[in-house]
Design a protein around this motif. Structure first.
Motif, PDB file in Angstrom:
ATOM      1  N   THR A   3       0.855  -1.183   0.000  1.00  0.00           N
ATOM      2  CA  THR A   3       0.000   0.000   0.000  1.00  0.00           C
ATOM      3  C   THR A   3       0.889   1.230   0.000  1.00  0.00           C
ATOM      4  OG1 THR A   3      -1.748  -1.117   1.260  1.00  0.00           O
ATOM      5  CG2 THR A   3      -1.769   1.290   1.261  1.00  0.00           C
ATOM      6  N   THR A  19      -2.584   4.360 -11.864  1.00  0.00           N
ATOM      7  CA  THR A  19      -3.200   3.282 -12.637  1.00  0.00           C
ATOM      8  C   THR A  19      -2.254   2.099 -12.797  1.00  0.00           C
ATOM      9  OG1 THR A  19      -4.525   4.910 -13.854  1.00  0.00           O
ATOM     10  CG2 THR A  19      -4.291   2.716 -14.836  1.00  0.00           C
ATOM     11  N   ALA A  22      -1.966   0.181  -9.475  1.00  0.00           N
ATOM     12  CA  ALA A  22      -3.229  -0.485  -9.133  1.00  0.00           C
ATOM     13  C   ALA A  22      -3.475  -1.691 -10.015  1.00  0.00           C
ATOM     14  CB  ALA A  22      -4.387   0.509  -9.257  1.00  0.00           C
ATOM     15  N   ASN A  25      -1.990  -4.969  -8.748  1.00  0.00           N
ATOM     16  CA  ASN A  25      -2.494  -5.424  -7.450  1.00  0.00           C
ATOM     17  C   ASN A  25      -1.784  -4.757  -6.286  1.00  0.00           C
ATOM     18  OD1 ASN A  25      -4.480  -6.957  -6.163  1.00  0.00           O
ATOM     19  ND2 ASN A  25      -3.041  -8.595  -5.667  1.00  0.00           N
ATOM     20  N   LYS A  27      -2.248  -1.528  -3.673  1.00  0.00           N
ATOM     21  CA  LYS A  27      -3.233  -0.556  -3.198  1.00  0.00           C
ATOM     22  C   LYS A  27      -2.592   0.829  -3.180  1.00  0.00           C
ATOM     23  CE  LYS A  27      -6.403  -3.471  -0.609  1.00  0.00           C
ATOM     24  NZ  LYS A  27      -7.489  -3.170  -1.564  1.00  0.00           N
ATOM     25  N   ASN A  43      -8.505  -1.056  -5.670  1.00  0.00           N
ATOM     26  CA  ASN A  43      -7.089  -0.801  -5.404  1.00  0.00           C
ATOM     27  C   ASN A  43      -6.731   0.682  -5.352  1.00  0.00           C
ATOM     28  OD1 ASN A  43      -6.397  -3.491  -5.173  1.00  0.00           O
ATOM     29  ND2 ASN A  43      -5.846  -3.713  -7.334  1.00  0.00           N
ATOM     30  N   ILE A  44      -7.700   1.559  -5.520  1.00  0.00           N
ATOM     31  CA  ILE A  44      -7.422   3.002  -5.539  1.00  0.00           C
ATOM     32  C   ILE A  44      -8.372   3.719  -4.595  1.00  0.00           C
ATOM     33  CG2 ILE A  44      -7.446   5.108  -6.934  1.00  0.00           C
ATOM     34  CD1 ILE A  44      -6.718   3.462  -9.354  1.00  0.00           C
TER      35      ILE A  44
END
Length: 218
Positions: A3, A19, A22, A25, A27, A43-44
């Protein structure tokens, strides 16, 4: 699953990086002064952030402080002067530093308690902030001074965080097709996003200045 945070995520390199990560995979928490908050997916997550405003920075921290993060991509930056300007305008210099230097440093320092061991901070800089730029000229002084200061912060922070196993890097993205770079630029934002991903995934030395996946001179 990793993340992390990407600033300046509403357009250009920031949006492309949001983009790109994300889709792999990862975050990603995207932040920008003006951002379409309706575009969230699994994921965004998107939040408003004005780096020139300490209250906005604190509000952003409150939104994300419940989780630990693995990386910070300090991409947000402004260029206020005309491309052929060489004169110093003190107000423009102050406004530029408020975002490119003071705001970026304030956000980073306030995020450090939430950064996991083994994390990575990437400061998006510029060849215009380099003393070794072969095409160095007198123009864009406010932007160039701010990016030089960001480079120094990168080196200092890398030394400070070395015992914490946190890497700090600067990235020169080159001339890129953004609002700042223009449509004639030679690189696409997606190319830079891929480089950022490779820096995050690579086992590299902290405190270096990167360009096209290669260490360049400061």
């Amino acid at each position: 699953m990793k993340t992390g945070i990407v600033t300046g995520a509403s357009r250009g390199i920031g949006k492309a990086t949001l983009t790109y990560l994300a889709d792999r995979n990862i975050k990603v928490i995207g932040a920008a002064r003006s951002i379409d908050l309706s575009g969230n997916n699994d994921n965004i997550r998107l939040y408003q952030l004005d780096l020139a405003d300490s209250n906005s920075i604190d509000h952003f921290i409150q939104n994300i402080k419940t989780e630990k993060i693995d990386f910070i991509i300090n991409n947000a930056g402004i260029l206020l002067e005309q491309w052929d300007n060489a004169a110093i305008n003190l107000q423009q210099l102050r406004d530029t530093f408020n975002v490119n230097v003071f705001g970026t440093i304030e956000l980073t320092e306030k995020l450090l308690p939430y950064l996991n061991k083994g994390g990575h901070i990437i400061n998006v800089s510029s060849n215009w902030g380099s003393f070794s730029d072969p095409d160095f000229g007198e123009f864009q002084p406010h932007y160039k001074i701010s990016k030089s200061a960001l480079n120094m912060y990168t080196k200092l922070l890398a030394e400070r965080l070395r015992p914490n196993d946190i890497k700090v890097s600067a990235l020169d993205p080159g001339w890129t097709q953004t609002d700042m770079g223009g449509a004639s630029a030679t690189r696409k934002p997606e190319e830079v996003a891929r480089e950022i991903f490779e820096l995050l995934e690579g086992n590299l030395e902290s405190g270096k200045f990167w360009h096209r996946s290669t260490i360049r001179e400061w």
